[in-house]
Design a protein around this motif. Structure first.
Motif, PDB file in Angstrom:
ATOM      1  N   THR A 106      60.829 -63.773 -29.486  1.00 15.83           N
ATOM      2  CA  THR A 106      60.745 -65.034 -28.748  1.00 15.83           C
ATOM      3  C   THR A 106      59.607 -64.981 -27.736  1.00 15.83           C
ATOM      4  N   CYS A 107      59.436 -63.834 -27.067  1.00 18.14           N
ATOM      5  CA  CYS A 107      58.316 -63.672 -26.126  1.00 18.14           C
ATOM      6  C   CYS A 107      56.976 -63.785 -26.840  1.00 18.14           C
ATOM      7  N   ILE A 108      56.878 -63.189 -28.015  1.00 16.16           N
ATOM      8  CA  ILE A 108      55.631 -63.251 -28.784  1.00 16.16           C
ATOM      9  C   ILE A 108      55.330 -64.695 -29.188  1.00 16.16           C
ATOM     10  N   TYR A 109      56.360 -65.412 -29.591  1.00 15.88           N
ATOM     11  CA  TYR A 109      56.165 -66.821 -29.977  1.00 15.88           C
ATOM     12  C   TYR A 109      55.721 -67.640 -28.766  1.00 15.88           C
ATOM     13  N   LEU A 110      56.379 -67.415 -27.621  1.00 19.24           N
ATOM     14  CA  LEU A 110      55.992 -68.128 -26.400  1.00 19.24           C
ATOM     15  C   LEU A 110      54.545 -67.801 -26.010  1.00 19.24           C
ATOM     16  N   ALA A 111      54.171 -66.544 -26.181  1.00 19.52           N
ATOM     17  CA  ALA A 111      52.793 -66.141 -25.867  1.00 19.52           C
ATOM     18  C   ALA A 111      51.807 -66.877 -26.756  1.00 19.52           C
TER      19      ALA A 111
ATOM     20  N   GLU B 104      63.260 -72.712 -32.456  1.00 18.00           N
ATOM     21  CA  GLU B 104      64.218 -73.570 -31.748  1.00 18.00           C
ATOM     22  C   GLU B 104      64.541 -73.005 -30.369  1.00 18.00           C
ATOM     23  N   THR B 105      64.724 -71.688 -30.315  1.00 19.89           N
ATOM     24  CA  THR B 105      64.993 -71.050 -29.023  1.00 19.89           C
ATOM     25  C   THR B 105      63.829 -71.266 -28.066  1.00 19.89           C
ATOM     26  N   ALA B 106      62.617 -71.055 -28.554  1.00 24.49           N
ATOM     27  CA  ALA B 106      61.429 -71.212 -27.712  1.00 24.49           C
ATOM     28  C   ALA B 106      61.280 -72.651 -27.225  1.00 24.49           C
ATOM     29  N   ALA B 107      61.570 -73.613 -28.088  1.00 26.64           N
ATOM     30  CA  ALA B 107      61.461 -75.021 -27.700  1.00 26.64           C
ATOM     31  C   ALA B 107      62.411 -75.337 -26.549  1.00 26.64           C
ATOM     32  N   THR B 108      63.621 -74.783 -26.611  1.00 29.04           N
ATOM     33  CA  THR B 108      64.595 -75.004 -25.535  1.00 29.04           C
ATOM     34  C   THR B 108      64.131 -74.328 -24.247  1.00 29.04           C
ATOM     35  N   ILE B 109      63.584 -73.115 -24.373  1.00 32.45           N
ATOM     36  CA  ILE B 109      63.074 -72.406 -23.195  1.00 32.45           C
ATOM     37  C   ILE B 109      61.949 -73.195 -22.535  1.00 32.45           C
ATOM     38  N   ILE B 110      61.056 -73.737 -23.342  1.00 33.85           N
ATOM     39  CA  ILE B 110      59.928 -74.502 -22.795  1.00 33.85           C
ATOM     40  C   ILE B 110      60.423 -75.740 -22.047  1.00 33.85           C
ATOM     41  N   LYS B 111      61.477 -76.380 -22.552  1.00 32.48           N
ATOM     42  CA  LYS B 111      62.054 -77.532 -21.840  1.00 32.48           C
ATOM     43  C   LYS B 111      62.601 -77.103 -20.490  1.00 32.48           C
ATOM     44  N   HIS B 112      63.303 -75.959 -20.476  1.00 28.93           N
ATOM     45  CA  HIS B 112      63.802 -75.418 -19.206  1.00 28.93           C
ATOM     46  C   HIS B 112      62.637 -75.111 -18.261  1.00 28.93           C
TER      47      HIS B 112
END
Length: 273
Positions: free
Chosen positions: A158-163, A255-263
């Protein structure tokens, strides 16, 4: 039934068309076709070589080619062979061109121009790799997002995707008996998010992981009741600090990353798009 073929033709790296093809193919319960990725196709000679392979191994053709002459060569030959040729970006480009009343540039590979956004992603990727699994906790406040969770809750991917989306993300494991970095208590900049997962699912994933490394020893790491306690402890810790918690049991990394970005947007006071 013989194996089917899928041809992905791009005048750039092929990343976009590959992602689109996979996102579409998972909707069909069929045997996965053999993918033939033809990237950086920018001349007639290159296109003729691609067409030779399509004739030998016929199958649907998806393409992202902006040069009109090359497009026509590909479409014309696919029509002759009775194969579908699908310009996957055309509906989006035409809709945007109509809305903005602009003409497209017609230059291939512009999405990979080495602009500031590209270098931000590279910086974010280096940050994620250097701050994976609790490394360099003294730098946690330099992160934009910090992920917490017990083992096998998809923190690293998830961190890699966010990066890759340009966010500087670090992750910290919650391990029974091991103190968490004291820096977590004094963070002022990053959004902290807890990741959790169904204990039964975690048990299966951990058992599979140990089996892959030829270690099937029965320990608390794969004991269901112990895992339940781990998850409970992690959830309690996040609740005490009022950090959001995301259950990733049935979520993809995207999906997890999308939710994190909203937060994160809410954390930074940015209006949702």
């Amino acid at each position: 039934m013989s194996q089917t073929h899928l041809h992905l033709v791009s005048d750039s790296t092929g990343e976009t068309i590959n992602s689109v093809a996979r996102a579409c193919m998972v909707q069909f319960k069929v045997e996965e076709p053999i993918e033939h990725v033809w990237s950086l196709i920018r001349t007639k000679v290159q296109m003729e070589k691609v067409l030779l392979q399509i004739r030998q191994k016929p199958g649907p053709v998806l393409f992202t080619v902006v040069n009109q002459e090359l497009r026509e060569i590909l479409i014309r030959e696919c029509r002759r062979l009775g194969l579908p040729s699908i310009p996957v970006l055309d509906p989006v480009i035409h809709a945007l061109a109509s809305y903005f009343n602009l003409e497209m540039s017609g230059k291939p590979g512009l999405q990979h121009t080495l602009d500031s956004e590209y270098f931000n992603r590279i910086e974010a990727m280096n940050f994620a790799l250097n701050h994976d699994d609790g490394q360099l906790p003294q730098n946690l406040n330099d992160a934009e997002i910090v992920l917490l969770g017990v083992s096998r809750t998809s923190k690293t991917p998830t961190c890699i995707y966010l990066a890759n989306r340009g966010y500087k993300a670090a992750n910290v494991p919650i391990v029974p008996g091991c103190p968490l970095p004291k820096e977590l208590e004094t963070l002022s900049n990053p959004l902290v998010v807890g990741l959790t997962k169904d204990p039964a699912s975690l048990m299966q994933i951990r058992r599979s992981r140990l089996k892959m490394i030829s270690n099937e020893e029965e320990t608390d790491y794969v004991h269901l009741e112990s895992i339940k306690e781990e998850v409970k402890m992690a959830r309690k810790f996040c609740n005490e600090h009022r950090w959001p918690i995301i259950d990733v049991t049935r979520r993809s990394i995207e999906e997890t990353a999308a939710t994190i970005i909203k937060h994160y947007h809410r954390h930074m006071g940015i209006a949702d798009e």
